[in-house]
Design a protein around this motif. Sequence first.
Motif, PDB file in Angstrom:
ATOM      1  N   LEU A  48      40.499  79.717   7.668  1.00  2.37           N
ATOM      2  CA  LEU A  48      40.888  79.418   9.043  1.00  2.37           C
ATOM      3  C   LEU A  48      40.741  80.635   9.944  1.00  2.37           C
ATOM      4  CD1 LEU A  48      43.902  77.135   8.231  1.00  2.37           C
ATOM      5  CD2 LEU A  48      42.007  76.516   9.737  1.00  2.37           C
ATOM      6  N   LYS A  49      40.379  80.344  11.189  1.00  2.00           N
ATOM      7  CA  LYS A  49      40.183  81.388  12.186  1.00  2.00           C
ATOM      8  C   LYS A  49      41.160  81.171  13.346  1.00  2.00           C
ATOM      9  CE  LYS A  49      35.263  81.562  11.042  1.00  2.00           C
ATOM     10  NZ  LYS A  49      33.889  81.508  11.553  1.00  2.00           N
ATOM     11  N   VAL A  50      41.399  82.208  14.095  1.00  2.00           N
ATOM     12  CA  VAL A  50      42.325  82.110  15.233  1.00  2.00           C
ATOM     13  C   VAL A  50      41.896  80.983  16.173  1.00  2.00           C
ATOM     14  CG1 VAL A  50      43.195  83.297  17.266  1.00  2.00           C
ATOM     15  CG2 VAL A  50      43.000  84.530  15.101  1.00  2.00           C
ATOM     16  N   GLU A  51      40.590  80.815  16.322  1.00  2.00           N
ATOM     17  CA  GLU A  51      40.090  79.782  17.234  1.00  2.00           C
ATOM     18  C   GLU A  51      40.286  78.358  16.721  1.00  2.00           C
ATOM     19  OE1 GLU A  51      38.442  82.468  16.132  1.00  2.00           O
ATOM     20  OE2 GLU A  51      36.334  82.005  15.683  1.00  2.00           O
ATOM     21  N   ASP A  52      40.766  78.207  15.493  1.00  2.00           N
ATOM     22  CA  ASP A  52      41.107  76.878  14.966  1.00  2.00           C
ATOM     23  C   ASP A  52      42.499  76.441  15.421  1.00  2.00           C
ATOM     24  OD1 ASP A  52      39.522  77.844  11.906  1.00  2.00           O
ATOM     25  OD2 ASP A  52      38.698  76.555  13.479  1.00  2.00           O
ATOM     26  N   THR A  53      43.230  77.312  16.074  1.00  2.00           N
ATOM     27  CA  THR A  53      44.559  76.974  16.575  1.00  2.00           C
ATOM     28  C   THR A  53      44.462  75.814  17.560  1.00  2.00           C
ATOM     29  OG1 THR A  53      45.418  79.220  16.301  1.00  2.00           O
ATOM     30  CG2 THR A  53      46.508  77.819  17.929  1.00  2.00           C
TER      31      THR A  53
END
Length: 121
Positions: free
Chosen positions: A85-90
């Motif tokens: 998971l990446k921050v932009e998946d928030t």
Amino acid sequence: QVELVESGGDLVQAGGSLRLSCLVSKTIFADNAVGWFRQAPGKERELVAAITTDGGASVVPSVKERFTISRDNAKNTVSLQMNNLKVEDTAVYSCTAGTFWAVLEQAGDYWGRGTEVTVLA
């Protein structure tokens, strides 16, 4: 009355994994495709993945190498496995059910309330 209920959202560190579940009412599950959408703060809702009644899966290219959608007919559940998971998946992740093309067009007949995923740097 179940209809569609999402679960599995959480706070997670970047690089971690989460598995979201969409529990679907039996009568809806049997006859409909199910899709996952997400909406990040300040952004439009976007399609993540969808799966047909016979298990044909589609995942958008931007997450295809990290996300997998699956369908458990015994449990009336569609899951979204999210790895690396990446921050932009928030985002708030919601599931929807309808014909496959309606799902792709965000025009599903049924929608859940969503589950929140927050990815920390």
